[in-house]
Design an enzyme around this catalytic site. Sequence first.
Site, PDB file in Angstrom:
ATOM      1  N   HIS A 120       0.896  -1.232   0.084  1.00  0.00           N
ATOM      2  CA  HIS A 120      -0.059   0.020  -0.216  1.00  0.00           C
ATOM      3  C   HIS A 120       0.932   1.217  -0.054  1.00  0.00           C
ATOM      4  CE1 HIS A 120      -3.333   2.663   1.048  1.00  0.00           C
ATOM      5  NE2 HIS A 120      -2.432   3.175   1.850  1.00  0.00           N
ATOM      6  N   GLU A 121       1.883   1.219   1.011  1.00  0.00           N
ATOM      7  CA  GLU A 121       2.784   2.692   1.007  1.00  0.00           C
ATOM      8  C   GLU A 121       3.742   2.938  -0.101  1.00  0.00           C
ATOM      9  OE1 GLU A 121       2.181   4.949   3.023  1.00  0.00           O
ATOM     10  OE2 GLU A 121       0.763   3.505   4.551  1.00  0.00           O
ATOM     11  N   HIS A 124       1.573   4.485  -3.338  1.00  0.00           N
ATOM     12  CA  HIS A 124       1.490   5.785  -3.074  1.00  0.00           C
ATOM     13  C   HIS A 124       2.540   6.653  -3.979  1.00  0.00           C
ATOM     14  CE1 HIS A 124      -2.031   6.586  -0.735  1.00  0.00           C
ATOM     15  NE2 HIS A 124      -1.494   5.875   0.511  1.00  0.00           N
ATOM     16  N   GLU A 184      -6.203   6.909  -1.812  1.00  0.00           N
ATOM     17  CA  GLU A 184      -6.198   5.847  -0.923  1.00  0.00           C
ATOM     18  C   GLU A 184      -6.691   4.411  -1.557  1.00  0.00           C
ATOM     19  OE1 GLU A 184      -5.383   4.997   2.525  1.00  0.00           O
ATOM     20  OE2 GLU A 184      -4.150   6.552   1.619  1.00  0.00           O
TER      21      GLU A 184
END
Length: 255
Positions: A120-121, A124, A184
Amino acid sequence: MRIALLLVLSAVACETVPITGRSQLIVIPEGTEVKMGLDSYQQILSKSKVSSDPRVVEQVTRVGRRIAAATERSDYQWEFKVIDDTQVNAFCLPGGKVAVYTGILPVARDDAGLAAVLGHEVSHAIARHGGERMSQQLAIEGLTLAGTQALLADRDPRMVQLVSATLGAGATVGLLLPWSRAQESEADHLGLIYMAKAGYHPSAARDLWVRMASSRGPEQSGFLARYLSTHPVPETRITQIEGWIPEALQHYKPR
């Protein structure tokens, strides 16, 4: 005037997010974004307690490198650090500069859960959400990229804090700027694909968010409550992840 400027910029500065294909307006060169990310990363680490626990450092580095390889961004100078802090948090700044807080490890629980966090990170950064958000901020505030860079070069504390938070460091620098819901959700989507490509079953992402939603221990409640308050409702997130798992499974090859 600003509306006209945005229309002009949108015609010449349109980027496309990998996998999702979403168009985004980014007026900052990626090289500049990466340089800002590196500066922010170094300053954050200089003020943090970087863990030397070999077991934890090895786990984060091992899982992180597999996720990084799955992104196919070999041009990034990937770096993984563990910060000894109870924050339930992690971040990836432009250029592949990653930090994981020890507070999130009990929630991640194992390699697959950690892969969900890192997927997820990292997404970004791959999707250039920081550059997208900074481009929007420059337009709203009427700032120039050159002026922002000058303030950063002078180590202006307010600008350093703002840039670090805008690029994704968040509460790490004392300024929590939530990603947009679109960003997100996009990071969740991309993260599932990357963790599957790295050999981690994507259902671990769903399980992670179930645990995140139910974690209310006294050592986690303060930051976690703030974290969840700035992110999509966990139930919505879990439902979206469940919908993307079949797609991610097409890329899954267990190791």
